[in-house]
Motif scaffolding. Sequence first.
Motif, PDB file in Angstrom:
ATOM      1  N   LEU A 129       0.834  -1.193   0.000  1.00 16.94           N
ATOM      2  CA  LEU A 129       0.000   0.000   0.000  1.00 16.94           C
ATOM      3  C   LEU A 129       0.870   1.245   0.000  1.00 16.94           C
ATOM      4  CD1 LEU A 129      -2.680  -0.896   2.731  1.00 16.94           C
ATOM      5  CD2 LEU A 129      -2.773  -1.344   0.279  1.00 16.94           C
ATOM      6  N   ASN A 130       0.436   2.246  -0.753  1.00 18.84           N
ATOM      7  CA  ASN A 130       1.121   3.535  -0.740  1.00 18.84           C
ATOM      8  C   ASN A 130       0.663   4.310   0.493  1.00 18.84           C
ATOM      9  OD1 ASN A 130       1.648   6.399  -1.249  1.00 18.84           O
ATOM     10  ND2 ASN A 130       2.267   5.731  -3.288  1.00 18.84           N
ATOM     11  N   ASN A 131       1.618   4.776   1.291  1.00 16.85           N
ATOM     12  CA  ASN A 131       1.315   5.383   2.578  1.00 16.85           C
ATOM     13  C   ASN A 131       1.330   6.913   2.551  1.00 16.85           C
ATOM     14  OD1 ASN A 131       0.674   5.240   5.342  1.00 16.85           O
ATOM     15  ND2 ASN A 131       2.814   5.479   5.928  1.00 16.85           N
ATOM     16  N   THR A 132       1.350   7.507   1.348  1.00 22.55           N
ATOM     17  CA  THR A 132       1.418   8.968   1.271  1.00 22.55           C
ATOM     18  C   THR A 132       0.259   9.616   2.022  1.00 22.55           C
ATOM     19  OG1 THR A 132       2.513   8.816  -0.873  1.00 22.55           O
ATOM     20  CG2 THR A 132       1.526  10.930  -0.307  1.00 22.55           C
ATOM     21  N   TYR A 133      -0.930   9.059   1.862  1.00 22.22           N
ATOM     22  CA  TYR A 133      -2.108   9.593   2.540  1.00 22.22           C
ATOM     23  C   TYR A 133      -2.655   8.601   3.562  1.00 22.22           C
ATOM     24  CZ  TYR A 133      -2.018  13.284  -0.928  1.00 22.22           C
ATOM     25  OH  TYR A 133      -1.627  14.344  -1.716  1.00 22.22           O
ATOM     26  N   GLY A 134      -1.764   7.871   4.211  1.00 24.87           N
ATOM     27  CA  GLY A 134      -2.193   6.934   5.241  1.00 24.87           C
ATOM     28  C   GLY A 134      -2.732   5.645   4.649  1.00 24.87           C
ATOM     29  N   VAL A 135      -2.798   4.610   5.473  1.00 24.35           N
ATOM     30  CA  VAL A 135      -3.247   3.300   4.987  1.00 24.35           C
ATOM     31  C   VAL A 135      -4.518   2.829   5.677  1.00 24.35           C
ATOM     32  CG1 VAL A 135      -0.884   2.612   4.455  1.00 24.35           C
ATOM     33  CG2 VAL A 135      -1.838   2.057   6.687  1.00 24.35           C
ATOM     34  N   GLU A 136      -5.036   3.603   6.619  1.00 27.64           N
ATOM     35  CA  GLU A 136      -6.156   3.132   7.426  1.00 27.64           C
ATOM     36  C   GLU A 136      -7.353   2.744   6.575  1.00 27.64           C
ATOM     37  OE1 GLU A 136      -9.332   4.754  10.771  1.00 27.64           O
ATOM     38  OE2 GLU A 136      -7.640   6.006  10.168  1.00 27.64           O
ATOM     39  N   PHE A 137      -7.719   3.572   5.618  1.00 26.76           N
ATOM     40  CA  PHE A 137      -8.922   3.315   4.825  1.00 26.76           C
ATOM     41  C   PHE A 137      -8.790   2.018   4.030  1.00 26.76           C
ATOM     42  CE2 PHE A 137     -11.620   4.052   1.044  1.00 26.76           C
ATOM     43  CZ  PHE A 137     -12.829   4.183   1.692  1.00 26.76           C
ATOM     44  N   MET A 138      -7.690   1.875   3.271  1.00 23.97           N
ATOM     45  CA  MET A 138      -7.517   0.669   2.470  1.00 23.97           C
ATOM     46  C   MET A 138      -7.202  -0.542   3.347  1.00 23.97           C
ATOM     47  SD  MET A 138      -7.754  -0.578  -0.530  1.00 23.97           S
ATOM     48  CE  MET A 138      -7.760   0.876  -1.578  1.00 23.97           C
ATOM     49  N   ALA A 139      -6.427  -0.337   4.411  1.00 22.24           N
ATOM     50  CA  ALA A 139      -6.090  -1.448   5.293  1.00 22.24           C
ATOM     51  C   ALA A 139      -7.335  -2.010   5.968  1.00 22.24           C
ATOM     52  CB  ALA A 139      -5.078  -1.009   6.343  1.00 22.24           C
ATOM     53  N   THR A 140      -8.315  -1.158   6.255  1.00 29.04           N
ATOM     54  CA  THR A 140      -9.569  -1.632   6.846  1.00 29.04           C
ATOM     55  C   THR A 140     -10.277  -2.601   5.912  1.00 29.04           C
ATOM     56  OG1 THR A 140      -9.856   0.392   8.128  1.00 29.04           O
ATOM     57  CG2 THR A 140     -11.826  -0.924   7.726  1.00 29.04           C
ATOM     58  N   ALA A 141     -10.288  -2.265   4.627  1.00 27.57           N
ATOM     59  CA  ALA A 141     -10.921  -3.151   3.643  1.00 27.57           C
ATOM     60  C   ALA A 141     -10.179  -4.479   3.556  1.00 27.57           C
ATOM     61  CB  ALA A 141     -10.958  -2.475   2.280  1.00 27.57           C
ATOM     62  N   VAL A 142      -8.845  -4.410   3.533  1.00 31.45           N
ATOM     63  CA  VAL A 142      -8.041  -5.634   3.456  1.00 31.45           C
ATOM     64  C   VAL A 142      -8.267  -6.491   4.699  1.00 31.45           C
ATOM     65  CG1 VAL A 142      -5.694  -6.540   3.378  1.00 31.45           C
ATOM     66  CG2 VAL A 142      -6.326  -4.593   1.942  1.00 31.45           C
ATOM     67  N   ALA A 143      -8.368  -5.857   5.864  1.00 32.63           N
ATOM     68  CA  ALA A 143      -8.600  -6.599   7.105  1.00 32.63           C
ATOM     69  C   ALA A 143      -9.962  -7.290   7.083  1.00 32.63           C
ATOM     70  CB  ALA A 143      -8.497  -5.658   8.301  1.00 32.63           C
ATOM     71  N   GLU A 144     -10.978  -6.630   6.532  1.00 29.32           N
ATOM     72  CA  GLU A 144     -12.295  -7.258   6.414  1.00 29.32           C
ATOM     73  C   GLU A 144     -12.216  -8.497   5.525  1.00 29.32           C
ATOM     74  OE1 GLU A 144     -15.120  -4.422   5.083  1.00 29.32           O
ATOM     75  OE2 GLU A 144     -14.945  -3.147   6.859  1.00 29.32           O
ATOM     76  N   PHE A 145     -11.452  -8.384   4.444  1.00 26.43           N
ATOM     77  CA  PHE A 145     -11.261  -9.539   3.558  1.00 26.43           C
ATOM     78  C   PHE A 145     -10.586 -10.673   4.319  1.00 26.43           C
ATOM     79  CE2 PHE A 145      -8.101 -11.756   0.906  1.00 26.43           C
ATOM     80  CZ  PHE A 145      -8.948 -12.428   0.032  1.00 26.43           C
ATOM     81  N   ALA A 146      -9.499 -10.361   5.029  1.00 22.53           N
ATOM     82  CA  ALA A 146      -8.729 -11.385   5.737  1.00 22.53           C
ATOM     83  C   ALA A 146      -9.540 -12.060   6.834  1.00 22.53           C
ATOM     84  CB  ALA A 146      -7.465 -10.765   6.319  1.00 22.53           C
ATOM     85  N   SER A 147     -10.467 -11.327   7.428  1.00 23.22           N
ATOM     86  CA  SER A 147     -11.227 -11.871   8.559  1.00 23.22           C
ATOM     87  C   SER A 147     -12.126 -13.033   8.159  1.00 23.22           C
ATOM     88  CB  SER A 147     -12.071 -10.771   9.203  1.00 23.22           C
ATOM     89  OG  SER A 147     -13.110 -10.349   8.323  1.00 23.22           O
ATOM     90  N   THR A 148     -12.388 -13.190   6.875  1.00 24.79           N
ATOM     91  CA  THR A 148     -13.270 -14.280   6.422  1.00 24.79           C
ATOM     92  C   THR A 148     -12.505 -15.553   6.084  1.00 24.79           C
ATOM     93  OG1 THR A 148     -13.180 -13.525   4.122  1.00 24.79           O
ATOM     94  CG2 THR A 148     -14.922 -12.618   5.506  1.00 24.79           C
ATOM     95  N   TYR A 149     -11.160 -15.504   6.139  1.00 21.52           N
ATOM     96  CA  TYR A 149     -10.350 -16.673   5.769  1.00 21.52           C
ATOM     97  C   TYR A 149      -9.314 -16.916   6.863  1.00 21.52           C
ATOM     98  CZ  TYR A 149     -12.461 -15.617   1.262  1.00 21.52           C
ATOM     99  OH  TYR A 149     -13.356 -15.342   0.265  1.00 21.52           O
ATOM    100  N   ASP A 150      -9.617 -17.855   7.759  1.00 22.44           N
ATOM    101  CA  ASP A 150      -8.761 -18.045   8.934  1.00 22.44           C
ATOM    102  C   ASP A 150      -7.449 -18.761   8.629  1.00 22.44           C
ATOM    103  OD1 ASP A 150      -9.809 -20.536   8.405  1.00 22.44           O
ATOM    104  OD2 ASP A 150     -10.830 -20.764  10.329  1.00 22.44           O
ATOM    105  N   LYS A 151      -7.307 -19.338   7.441  1.00 28.05           N
ATOM    106  CA  LYS A 151      -6.050 -20.000   7.090  1.00 28.05           C
ATOM    107  C   LYS A 151      -5.124 -19.102   6.280  1.00 28.05           C
ATOM    108  CE  LYS A 151      -7.873 -24.730   7.133  1.00 28.05           C
ATOM    109  NZ  LYS A 151      -8.025 -25.992   6.344  1.00 28.05           N
TER     110      LYS A 151
END
Length: 308
Positions: free
Chosen positions: A98-120
């Motif tokens: 992720l490009n961190n010029t304007y922070g990563v919170e917004f995109m990282a939140t989406a990625v975390a939601e994706f990851a939360s559905t796949y425990d492996k």
Amino acid sequence: MTPWDGVHEFVQVVEIGSFTRAAESLGVSKSFISKQVTDLENRLGVRLLQRTTRQVSLTPEGEVFYRNCREMVEAFERAQGLVSEMQEQPTGLLRIALNNTYGVEFMATAVAEFASTYDKLTVEVVTSLTDSDLVGDANDVTIRYGQQEDSSLYARQIGHQSFCLCATPAYFRKHGRPTNLAELKEHNCLTNRSGYWHFNSAGGTMKVKVNGTWKCDDGSGIVAAARCGLGLAQLPVVFVRRELRTGQLVALEEDWSFFDRDVWVVYGHKQNLSLKVQLLLNFLTQRFERAEQRPQRFTLPDTWQDLE
């Protein structure tokens, strides 16, 4: 010819006990099976099978070779099963840049939601102030913005990152609100070190030189200066959503004042994508519709999908 040529045919003959039936099981001719096994024996310099008109049996060397080949076949079948399982349930490491010029919170939140559905699945998020090298940095995907120039990579557009012009209410009371691009020269513009802002135009993107007393390549530094009332800033709407919600910053609402920059998921191969990358692409495409973001639409949602 490879060292593996004839090994599969040899194992089939041993386990079925017949050249003829081995050929039938593999869908090839008996002469082909015989040649493959003979060539294998010639490469090894030993006889592996004793052949008679009634039966086929292993030589002592053949028994040793078969046991080891059987172990390799079982290892291959296990590996094949693991790959098949990964295509049904994503596993292993997914590395996202992720490009961190304007922070990563917004995109990282989406990625975390994706990851939360796949425990492996293990997700590793790599951040930097510049676009990461997809191949050189061993990333599975990278999130990039704006026009994509590297034609050797594949990319899918997932939405827009919309920029607005914003400042504190006190700044606007003191200096007024610009009503067009020409009036920007009358304002203290908070920029990165390039000193340029971008805007939508009929031809795509318009680059405008602006002037100000504050320059910073990190978006957080520009937000800090804007909150202090130092000047007018051009920032992603989602990056300043809290400030807009609380009224610390106020955004212009005219169409000319916005810039909509494309957001892309970039990946290296179009064919035979791993399941984890396919699922991530589909998730982000659905999550971030290609809607533009405008402050007057806000109840300030946390996802682009709500901006309809």
